[in-house]
Write an enzyme that holds these catalytic residues in place. Structure first.
Site, PDB file in Angstrom:
ATOM      1  N   CYS A  16      -5.033   6.538   7.940  1.00 17.37           N
ATOM      2  CA  CYS A  16      -4.429   5.510   7.079  1.00 17.37           C
ATOM      3  C   CYS A  16      -3.466   4.704   7.947  1.00 17.37           C
ATOM      4  O   CYS A  16      -2.426   5.231   8.387  1.00 17.37           O
ATOM      5  CB  CYS A  16      -3.687   6.143   5.907  1.00 17.37           C
ATOM      6  N   ASN A  59     -12.515   5.957   9.644  1.00 19.18           N
ATOM      7  CA  ASN A  59     -12.978   5.965   8.244  1.00 19.18           C
ATOM      8  C   ASN A  59     -13.921   4.766   8.067  1.00 19.18           C
ATOM      9  O   ASN A  59     -13.859   3.787   8.823  1.00 19.18           O
ATOM     10  CB  ASN A  59     -11.788   5.910   7.269  1.00 19.18           C
ATOM     11  N   SER A  84      -6.279   0.209   8.119  1.00 16.88           N
ATOM     12  CA  SER A  84      -7.545   0.449   8.826  1.00 16.88           C
ATOM     13  C   SER A  84      -8.573  -0.612   8.435  1.00 16.88           C
ATOM     14  O   SER A  84      -9.374  -1.052   9.269  1.00 16.88           O
ATOM     15  CB  SER A  84      -8.070   1.863   8.536  1.00 16.88           C
ATOM     16  N   GLY A  85      -8.531  -1.054   7.171  1.00 16.87           N
ATOM     17  CA  GLY A  85      -9.453  -2.104   6.720  1.00 16.87           C
ATOM     18  C   GLY A  85      -9.179  -3.429   7.411  1.00 16.87           C
ATOM     19  O   GLY A  85     -10.115  -4.190   7.725  1.00 16.87           O
ATOM     20  N   HIS A  89     -15.823   1.392   6.758  1.00 19.82           N
ATOM     21  CA  HIS A  89     -15.491   0.103   6.136  1.00 19.82           C
ATOM     22  C   HIS A  89     -16.738  -0.766   6.065  1.00 19.82           C
ATOM     23  O   HIS A  89     -17.498  -0.857   7.025  1.00 19.82           O
ATOM     24  CB  HIS A  89     -14.420  -0.630   6.951  1.00 19.82           C
ATOM     25  N   CYS A 132      -4.579  -2.691   3.358  1.00 19.33           N
ATOM     26  CA  CYS A 132      -5.223  -1.515   3.962  1.00 19.33           C
ATOM     27  C   CYS A 132      -5.209  -1.739   5.470  1.00 19.33           C
ATOM     28  O   CYS A 132      -5.849  -2.667   5.975  1.00 19.33           O
ATOM     29  CB  CYS A 132      -6.653  -1.365   3.450  1.00 19.33           C
ATOM     30  N   GLN A 139      -1.945   6.655  -1.680  1.00 20.77           N
ATOM     31  CA  GLN A 139      -2.235   7.833  -0.849  1.00 20.77           C
ATOM     32  C   GLN A 139      -1.060   8.812  -0.903  1.00 20.77           C
ATOM     33  O   GLN A 139       0.097   8.404  -1.110  1.00 20.77           O
ATOM     34  CB  GLN A 139      -2.486   7.431   0.622  1.00 20.77           C
ATOM     35  N   ASN A 191       0.913  -1.164   0.000  1.00 21.18           N
ATOM     36  CA  ASN A 191       0.000   0.000   0.000  1.00 21.18           C
ATOM     37  C   ASN A 191       0.945   1.205   0.000  1.00 21.18           C
ATOM     38  O   ASN A 191       1.625   1.466   0.989  1.00 21.18           O
ATOM     39  CB  ASN A 191      -0.874  -0.065   1.243  1.00 21.18           C
ATOM     40  N   GLU A 249     -10.280   0.030  -1.874  1.00 14.05           N
ATOM     41  CA  GLU A 249     -10.229   1.227  -1.034  1.00 14.05           C
ATOM     42  C   GLU A 249     -10.997   2.384  -1.651  1.00 14.05           C
ATOM     43  O   GLU A 249     -10.849   2.667  -2.851  1.00 14.05           O
ATOM     44  CB  GLU A 249      -8.774   1.668  -0.820  1.00 14.05           C
ATOM     45  N   ASN A 281      -1.562   1.969   7.315  1.00 14.64           N
ATOM     46  CA  ASN A 281      -0.253   1.620   6.757  1.00 14.64           C
ATOM     47  C   ASN A 281       0.664   2.848   6.693  1.00 14.64           C
ATOM     48  O   ASN A 281       1.870   2.744   6.956  1.00 14.64           O
ATOM     49  CB  ASN A 281      -0.420   1.013   5.358  1.00 14.64           C
TER      50      ASN A 281
END
Ligand SMILES: N[C@@H](CCC[C@H](N)C(=O)O)C(=O)O
Length: 269
Positions: free
Chosen positions: A72, A154, A216-217, A156, A214, A45, A12, A205, A74
């Site tokens: 984010c 964020n 946060s994912g 998901h 990801c 990003q 990522n 994403e 990562n």
């Protein structure tokens, strides 16, 4: 020319700009140009490190489509790696639009980020109408999908599937990202359970499309799997780019994984 670092967390990837000494206000158009893989640096990003009165630094994040976003995972490991090396501290705090992230050197090149408490209330994720966020039916083009929703700052949407390796990430991902159920759009995770300590996840994403990982994912997925009783407090998650370890402790989510500096570059802005 403006210097940047090309970094990634399990593939990522990010263009990271250090604006602590030289202020840099990147608008959406410029961020989109930097993110373009044919004409710019090419990344998922765009990250700007800024000063913060309350933390070691502020981490500003834009997706490749130019939109500014809250968090984010990562990138947090990557920016933390830079600050840990720079300061010699064993932990640093990054401020984000989603709040502070405490990041610790976990040894062996790994960084652990305290990603905070997940948000499970439908209107805080946010969703468009009240549902059980643990399991709700989403109608997409006449097909019904069983989903879970979690915010890590964020949004998901998580779908448990028999085999994430063959899930229709490229086609269903964008349909769910922009589904009216998600007023701020959403990231979409396709997940299969290998055993109670191991998940396989692929991701679409928000604002970036398919990425190799990801953070946060992965945290949202571990929370959703734990809520369904599929996994325990600690789980390894295999992503296209490698593995993250997630621990759920005292209502918080700890994410551990690598952070890699690929190269140093310069770009005309
Ligand atoms: N790759 C990130 C998440 C980046 C933001 C996301 N696409 C969003 O729009 O919320 C991660 O590692 O968490």
């Amino acid at each position: 020319m403006t210097p940047f670092l090309k970094m990634h967390g399990l593939g990522n990837d990010f263009a990271v700009f250090d604006a602590r000494n030289q202020p840099l206000a990147l608008d959406a158009h410029t961020a989109r140009a930097i993110g373009n893989r044919r004409r710019g640096v090419g990344c998922d990003q765009i990250i700007v490190i800024e000063t913060s009165p309350e933390a070691d630094a502020f981490m500003r994040i834009r997706n490749a489509d130019g939109d500014e976003v809250e968090i984010c995972g990562n990138a947090a490991r990557c920016v933390a790696r830079l600050l840990l090396d720079e300061t010699g501290k064993s932990a640093v705090t990054l401020m984000t639009l989603a709040g502070p992230l405490v990041c610790r050197d976990a040894g062996n090149g790994l960084v652990t980020v305290d990603m905070g408490a997940p948000e499970l209330l439908w209107d805080r994720i946010p969703l468009a109408r009240p549902v059980d966020t643990n399991l709700f039916a989403l109608n997409v083009d006449g097909e019904t999908y069983n989903c879970a929703a979690v915010s890590m700052g964020n949004p998901h949407c998580i779908l448990f599937v028999d085999d994430a390796d063959v899930a229709p990430v490229a086609t269903l991902g964008p349909r769910i990202e922009t589904h009216p159920m998600f007023p701020k759009r959403t990231n979409v995770e396709f997940v299969s359970v290998r055993d109670s300590g191991h998940l396989r996840m692929r991701v679409w994403e928000r604002g970036a499309g398919i990425t190799e990982a990801c953070g946060s994912g992965t945290c949202a997925t571990a929370v959703a799997a734990h809520r369904r009783g599929l996994t325990g407090d600690k789980v390894d998650v295999t992503l296209d780019g490698g593995m993250l370890t997630i621990e759920l402790t005292n209502g918080r989510v700890l994410m551990t994984g690598p952070a890699t500096l690929a190269y140093r570059g310069e770009i005309a802005l």
